[in-house]
Design a protein around this motif. Sequence first.
Motif, PDB file in Angstrom:
ATOM      1  N   SER A  17       0.860  -1.552   0.256  1.00  0.00           N
ATOM      2  CA  SER A  17       0.349   0.119  -0.007  1.00  0.00           C
ATOM      3  C   SER A  17       0.754   1.105   0.024  1.00  0.00           C
ATOM      4  CB  SER A  17      -1.220  -0.020   1.338  1.00  0.00           C
ATOM      5  OG  SER A  17      -0.407   0.106   2.435  1.00  0.00           O
ATOM      6  N   TYR A  18       2.168   1.156   1.067  1.00  0.00           N
ATOM      7  CA  TYR A  18       2.872   2.626   0.491  1.00  0.00           C
ATOM      8  C   TYR A  18       3.433   2.771  -0.961  1.00  0.00           C
ATOM      9  CZ  TYR A  18       2.911   1.677   5.592  1.00  0.00           C
ATOM     10  OH  TYR A  18       2.084   2.129   6.971  1.00  0.00           O
ATOM     11  N   LEU A  19       3.613   1.544  -1.778  1.00  0.00           N
ATOM     12  CA  LEU A  19       4.572   1.398  -2.897  1.00  0.00           C
ATOM     13  C   LEU A  19       3.496   2.190  -3.828  1.00  0.00           C
ATOM     14  CD1 LEU A  19       6.568  -1.712  -3.084  1.00  0.00           C
ATOM     15  CD2 LEU A  19       6.865   0.637  -2.522  1.00  0.00           C
ATOM     16  N   LEU A  20       2.359   1.350  -3.812  1.00  0.00           N
ATOM     17  CA  LEU A  20       1.149   2.065  -4.835  1.00  0.00           C
ATOM     18  C   LEU A  20       0.918   3.406  -4.162  1.00  0.00           C
ATOM     19  CD1 LEU A  20      -1.358  -1.821  -4.532  1.00  0.00           C
ATOM     20  CD2 LEU A  20       0.095  -0.447  -6.007  1.00  0.00           C
ATOM     21  N   ARG A  21       0.648   3.809  -2.918  1.00  0.00           N
ATOM     22  CA  ARG A  21      -0.045   4.976  -2.729  1.00  0.00           C
ATOM     23  C   ARG A  21       1.010   5.801  -3.104  1.00  0.00           C
ATOM     24  NH1 ARG A  21      -1.863   3.496   2.333  1.00  0.00           N
ATOM     25  NH2 ARG A  21      -3.916   3.050   2.304  1.00  0.00           N
ATOM     26  N   ALA A  22       2.470   6.228  -3.749  1.00  0.00           N
ATOM     27  CA  ALA A  22       3.283   6.466  -4.048  1.00  0.00           C
ATOM     28  C   ALA A  22       3.269   6.891  -5.882  1.00  0.00           C
ATOM     29  CB  ALA A  22       5.114   6.473  -3.308  1.00  0.00           C
ATOM     30  N   SER A  23       3.046   6.059  -5.757  1.00  0.00           N
ATOM     31  CA  SER A  23       2.742   6.266  -7.627  1.00  0.00           C
ATOM     32  C   SER A  23       0.823   5.950  -8.396  1.00  0.00           C
ATOM     33  CB  SER A  23       3.311   4.530  -8.580  1.00  0.00           C
ATOM     34  OG  SER A  23       2.761   4.693  -9.809  1.00  0.00           O
ATOM     35  N   ARG A  24       0.777   7.131  -8.479  1.00  0.00           N
ATOM     36  CA  ARG A  24      -0.651   7.169  -9.425  1.00  0.00           C
ATOM     37  C   ARG A  24      -1.397   5.993 -10.427  1.00  0.00           C
ATOM     38  NH1 ARG A  24      -5.078  10.949  -9.952  1.00  0.00           N
ATOM     39  NH2 ARG A  24      -6.053  11.433 -11.477  1.00  0.00           N
ATOM     40  N   PHE A  25       0.029   5.632 -11.515  1.00  0.00           N
ATOM     41  CA  PHE A  25      -0.222   4.707 -11.774  1.00  0.00           C
ATOM     42  C   PHE A  25      -1.328   3.148 -11.548  1.00  0.00           C
ATOM     43  CE2 PHE A  25       1.452   1.314 -14.122  1.00  0.00           C
ATOM     44  CZ  PHE A  25       0.455   0.642 -15.107  1.00  0.00           C
ATOM     45  N   PHE A  26       0.290   2.901 -10.627  1.00  0.00           N
ATOM     46  CA  PHE A  26      -0.124   1.832  -9.406  1.00  0.00           C
ATOM     47  C   PHE A  26      -1.510   1.868  -8.791  1.00  0.00           C
ATOM     48  CE2 PHE A  26       4.509   1.050  -9.944  1.00  0.00           C
ATOM     49  CZ  PHE A  26       4.423  -0.302 -11.137  1.00  0.00           C
ATOM     50  N   GLU A  27      -1.665   2.902  -8.119  1.00  0.00           N
ATOM     51  CA  GLU A  27      -2.879   2.944  -7.635  1.00  0.00           C
ATOM     52  C   GLU A  27      -4.145   2.605  -7.846  1.00  0.00           C
ATOM     53  OE1 GLU A  27      -5.003   5.934  -3.814  1.00  0.00           O
ATOM     54  OE2 GLU A  27      -3.571   6.932  -5.071  1.00  0.00           O
ATOM     55  N   GLN A  28      -4.296   3.575  -9.298  1.00  0.00           N
ATOM     56  CA  GLN A  28      -5.635   3.317 -10.972  1.00  0.00           C
ATOM     57  C   GLN A  28      -5.315   2.411 -11.092  1.00  0.00           C
ATOM     58  OE1 GLN A  28      -4.238   6.504 -13.393  1.00  0.00           O
ATOM     59  NE2 GLN A  28      -5.381   7.557 -12.379  1.00  0.00           N
ATOM     60  N   ASN A  29      -4.463   1.277 -11.224  1.00  0.00           N
ATOM     61  CA  ASN A  29      -3.922  -0.219 -11.649  1.00  0.00           C
ATOM     62  C   ASN A  29      -3.651  -1.181 -11.440  1.00  0.00           C
ATOM     63  OD1 ASN A  29      -4.624   0.272 -15.254  1.00  0.00           O
ATOM     64  ND2 ASN A  29      -2.451   1.774 -14.275  1.00  0.00           N
ATOM     65  N   LEU A  30      -3.332  -1.107  -9.654  1.00  0.00           N
ATOM     66  CA  LEU A  30      -3.657  -2.515  -9.075  1.00  0.00           C
ATOM     67  C   LEU A  30      -3.881  -1.583  -7.331  1.00  0.00           C
ATOM     68  CD1 LEU A  30       0.019  -3.120  -9.656  1.00  0.00           C
ATOM     69  CD2 LEU A  30      -1.854  -4.469 -10.692  1.00  0.00           C
TER      70      LEU A  30
END
Length: 156
Positions: A17-30
């Motif tokens: 979750s820390y990694l995903l929140r740091a990247s808009r792309f990952f947050e939107q896709n994962l």
Amino acid sequence: VTVATPHAGTPIADVSSYLLRASRFFEQNLGSVLDLTTARMAAFEAETPDVADVQYACVVASPRRGALGVGPWLLPTYSWLRRRAGDNDGVVPVTSQRRGRELGHIDTDHWGSVGWGGFDAPTFYEKLVLDLLEGNALDSSSVRASHRLPLTSASW
């Protein structure tokens, strides 16, 4: 009946979750990974009470040989999770997989439980469904013994 399901979340999702929140792309896709954090699953369980007429059951997954039974792609997460949360399938701690009556334990990692790898998932799920249809899965111990399937299968 759930199989290898993170009812109480997984620390793997907490870290992710820390990694995903740091990247808009990952947050939107994962972003669905965020729903599997221990905090979000605790909130979900609190907001979603069991239904009185429903029988809840689970099948737990973890390799009996420990790290030797995990595919190489899950070895890093299995080892980290083992130190943090104990027995696991490379993605979900066994303690998080338990909900309702435990019908059995399958000797595989998380990917094996969904049909990726050497575990004979089609045979396992076919037998589980047949046991449920026949009323055996929730009423006897036949499922527990029948799901100790080989690590490899000719069908895969």
